[in-house]
Write an enzyme that holds these catalytic residues in place. Structure first.
Site, PDB file in Angstrom:
ATOM      1  N   GLY A  21       6.399   2.713   4.747  1.00  0.00           N
ATOM      2  CA  GLY A  21       6.349   1.269   4.603  1.00  0.00           C
ATOM      3  C   GLY A  21       5.811   0.930   3.231  1.00  0.00           C
ATOM      4  N   MET A  62       3.013  -0.903   0.505  1.00  0.00           N
ATOM      5  CA  MET A  62       1.553  -0.890   0.418  1.00  0.00           C
ATOM      6  C   MET A  62       0.987  -1.959   1.350  1.00  0.00           C
ATOM      7  SD  MET A  62       0.701  -0.217  -3.559  1.00  0.00           S
ATOM      8  CE  MET A  62      -1.057  -0.159  -3.212  1.00  0.00           C
ATOM      9  N   PHE A  63      -0.170  -1.697   1.892  1.00  0.00           N
ATOM     10  CA  PHE A  63      -0.905  -2.589   2.806  1.00  0.00           C
ATOM     11  C   PHE A  63      -0.223  -2.742   4.164  1.00  0.00           C
ATOM     12  CE2 PHE A  63      -1.360  -4.167  -1.587  1.00  0.00           C
ATOM     13  CZ  PHE A  63      -2.708  -3.934  -1.785  1.00  0.00           C
ATOM     14  N   SER A  64       0.754  -1.886   4.461  1.00  0.00           N
ATOM     15  CA  SER A  64       1.478  -2.039   5.726  1.00  0.00           C
ATOM     16  C   SER A  64       0.795  -1.304   6.879  1.00  0.00           C
ATOM     17  CB  SER A  64       2.920  -1.542   5.562  1.00  0.00           C
ATOM     18  OG  SER A  64       2.942  -0.149   5.317  1.00  0.00           O
ATOM     19  N   ASP A 121      -1.275  12.363   3.626  1.00  0.00           N
ATOM     20  CA  ASP A 121      -1.160  10.962   3.182  1.00  0.00           C
ATOM     21  C   ASP A 121      -0.585  10.928   1.771  1.00  0.00           C
ATOM     22  OD1 ASP A 121      -1.269   8.257   3.475  1.00  0.00           O
ATOM     23  OD2 ASP A 121      -3.441   8.056   3.279  1.00  0.00           O
ATOM     24  N   GLU A 122      -0.072   9.775   1.370  1.00  0.00           N
ATOM     25  CA  GLU A 122       0.508   9.601   0.030  1.00  0.00           C
ATOM     26  C   GLU A 122       1.599  10.637  -0.249  1.00  0.00           C
ATOM     27  OE1 GLU A 122      -0.235   6.951  -1.461  1.00  0.00           O
ATOM     28  OE2 GLU A 122      -2.298   6.400  -1.006  1.00  0.00           O
ATOM     29  N   CYS A 145       3.688 -10.798   3.797  1.00  0.00           N
ATOM     30  CA  CYS A 145       3.943 -11.275   2.435  1.00  0.00           C
ATOM     31  C   CYS A 145       2.834 -12.251   2.009  1.00  0.00           C
ATOM     32  CB  CYS A 145       5.299 -11.977   2.367  1.00  0.00           C
ATOM     33  SG  CYS A 145       5.622 -12.700   0.741  1.00  0.00           S
ATOM     34  N   CYS A 181      10.557 -12.932  -1.761  1.00  0.00           N
ATOM     35  CA  CYS A 181       9.506 -13.152  -2.761  1.00  0.00           C
ATOM     36  C   CYS A 181       9.349 -11.985  -3.737  1.00  0.00           C
ATOM     37  CB  CYS A 181       8.172 -13.427  -2.064  1.00  0.00           C
ATOM     38  SG  CYS A 181       8.204 -14.907  -1.013  1.00  0.00           S
TER      39      CYS A 181
HETATM   40  P1  ADP Z   1      -1.124   1.428   3.568  1.00  0.00           P
HETATM   41  O1  ADP Z   1      -1.590   2.830   3.817  1.00  0.00           O
HETATM   42  O2  ADP Z   1       0.242   1.163   4.126  1.00  0.00           O
HETATM   43  O3  ADP Z   1      -1.255   1.002   2.126  1.00  0.00           O
HETATM   44  P2  ADP Z   1      -3.577   0.722   4.865  1.00  0.00           P
HETATM   45  O4  ADP Z   1      -3.580   1.402   6.198  1.00  0.00           O
HETATM   46  O5  ADP Z   1      -4.364   1.369   3.764  1.00  0.00           O
HETATM   47  O6  ADP Z   1      -2.066   0.460   4.395  1.00  0.00           O
HETATM   48  O7  ADP Z   1      -4.161  -0.766   4.983  1.00  0.00           O
HETATM   49  C1  ADP Z   1      -3.707  -1.672   5.958  1.00  0.00           C
HETATM   50  C2  ADP Z   1      -4.700  -2.823   5.970  1.00  0.00           C
HETATM   51  O8  ADP Z   1      -4.606  -3.540   4.724  1.00  0.00           O
HETATM   52  C3  ADP Z   1      -4.495  -3.898   7.005  1.00  0.00           C
HETATM   53  O9  ADP Z   1      -5.002  -3.553   8.267  1.00  0.00           O
HETATM   54  C4  ADP Z   1      -5.263  -5.070   6.404  1.00  0.00           C
HETATM   55  O10 ADP Z   1      -6.615  -4.970   6.731  1.00  0.00           O
HETATM   56  C5  ADP Z   1      -5.147  -4.831   4.908  1.00  0.00           C
HETATM   57  N1  ADP Z   1      -4.252  -5.759   4.190  1.00  0.00           N
HETATM   58  C6  ADP Z   1      -4.487  -6.248   2.948  1.00  0.00           C
HETATM   59  N2  ADP Z   1      -3.464  -7.023   2.536  1.00  0.00           N
HETATM   60  C7  ADP Z   1      -2.550  -7.041   3.526  1.00  0.00           C
HETATM   61  C8  ADP Z   1      -1.256  -7.655   3.698  1.00  0.00           C
HETATM   62  N3  ADP Z   1      -0.719  -8.439   2.755  1.00  0.00           N
HETATM   63  N4  ADP Z   1      -0.604  -7.452   4.856  1.00  0.00           N
HETATM   64  C9  ADP Z   1      -1.148  -6.693   5.815  1.00  0.00           C
HETATM   65  N5  ADP Z   1      -2.349  -6.081   5.719  1.00  0.00           N
HETATM   66  C10 ADP Z   1      -3.051  -6.241   4.596  1.00  0.00           C
HETATM   67 ZN    ZN Z   2       7.607 -13.926   1.043  1.00  0.00          ZN
END
Ligand code: ADP
Ligand code: ZN
Length: 207
Positions: free
Chosen positions: A30, A32-34, A103-104, A160, A195
């Site tokens: 997914g 980032m931040f997903s 991870d990563e 978003c 966006c």
């Molecule tokens: P990833 O590994 O995919 O980058 P993480 O597991 O590190 O994601 O982080 C997910 C967390 O990021 C969410 O639970 C939430 O607390 C935080 N977060 C920050 N910005 C967003 C965003 N725009 N949408 C969803 N979660 C977000």
């Molecule tokens: Zn959007």
């Protein structure tokens, strides 16, 4: 040869086949931040509660947080071994390990594909999380290859930050044009298809 296989029924052989059947690959992808890291850590914690032997790795390039752990943006952490290459990860692999967390995944070399295949073949459950697209929205190798060979795939989504829709893209907000530019909310934000702009949209470059 066929007969040999058909009557391959000894206790020892059955056990070894069971071990082999136990191996598979799960991929979590997914933007980032997903929630990829959160989901990976959740699965690893459950495996540990079930008293399974777990080893966790991440590529050295990601030094966002402490090197000896994987971390989510929400603060969840899990110990992990930093490694430079897939070969180095394999060299550190212990026979008794049942669950391998990575991870990563997008920062690994292509050899990771063969490596995780081998681990799964040897009876291990491999869970690998990574970005499926780079900041231009291009497939981020080796994740597409890993998706192809995985038994199980989970796609996670962020929100978003512009409009609140489901986000599938990592928008770069700094002006770098390097494919690998390590950062968190200082350099990226989650965006939906409408966006997202397929270049960095730092105010300095696009004013
Ligand atoms: P990833 O590994 O995919 O980058 P993480 O597991 O590190 O994601 O982080 C997910 C967390 O990021 C969410 O639970 C939430 O607390 C935080 N977060 C920050 N910005 C967003 C965003 N725009 N949408 C969803 N979660 C977000
Ligand atoms: Zn959007």
């Amino acid at each position: 040869m066929v007969e040999e296989f058909a009557f391959d029924n000894t206790e020892e052989r059955r056990k070894s086949r069971q071990m082999k059947d136990a191996g598979w690959i799960e991929v979590i992808v997914g933007s980032m931040f997903s929630g990829k890291s959160e989901e990976l850590i959740r699965r690893l914690r459950r495996a540990q509660i079930a008293r399974q032997k777990v080893q966790v790795f991440k590529p050295v390039i990601d030094n966002r947080y402490s090197i000896e752990q994987i971390a989510s943006h929400s603060g969840m952490t899990h110990v992990s071994k930093p490694v430079m290459t897939a070969a180095e990860m394999m060299a550190q692999m212990e026979d008794e390990t049942q669950v391998v967390g990575i991870d990563e995944g997008q920062f690994f070399d292509m050899a990771i594909v063969e490596a995780v295949n081998e681990l799964a073949k040897n009876g291990k459950r491999v869970i690998i999380a990574g970005l499926d697209q780079d900041y231009l929205g291009r497939p981020f190798e080796p994740m597409p290859q890993l998706l192809s060979i995985a038994e199980y795939i989970t796609k996670t989504h962020a929100i978003c930050v512009k409009c609140g829709a489901t986000a599938n893209y990592s928008q770069r907000t700094s002006d770098s044009i390097e494919r690998v530019e390590v950062g968190a909310s200082d350099k990226y934000e989650a965006r939906c298809r409408q966006c997202f702009v397929p270049h960095s949209d730092a105010p300095t470059v696009h004013e």
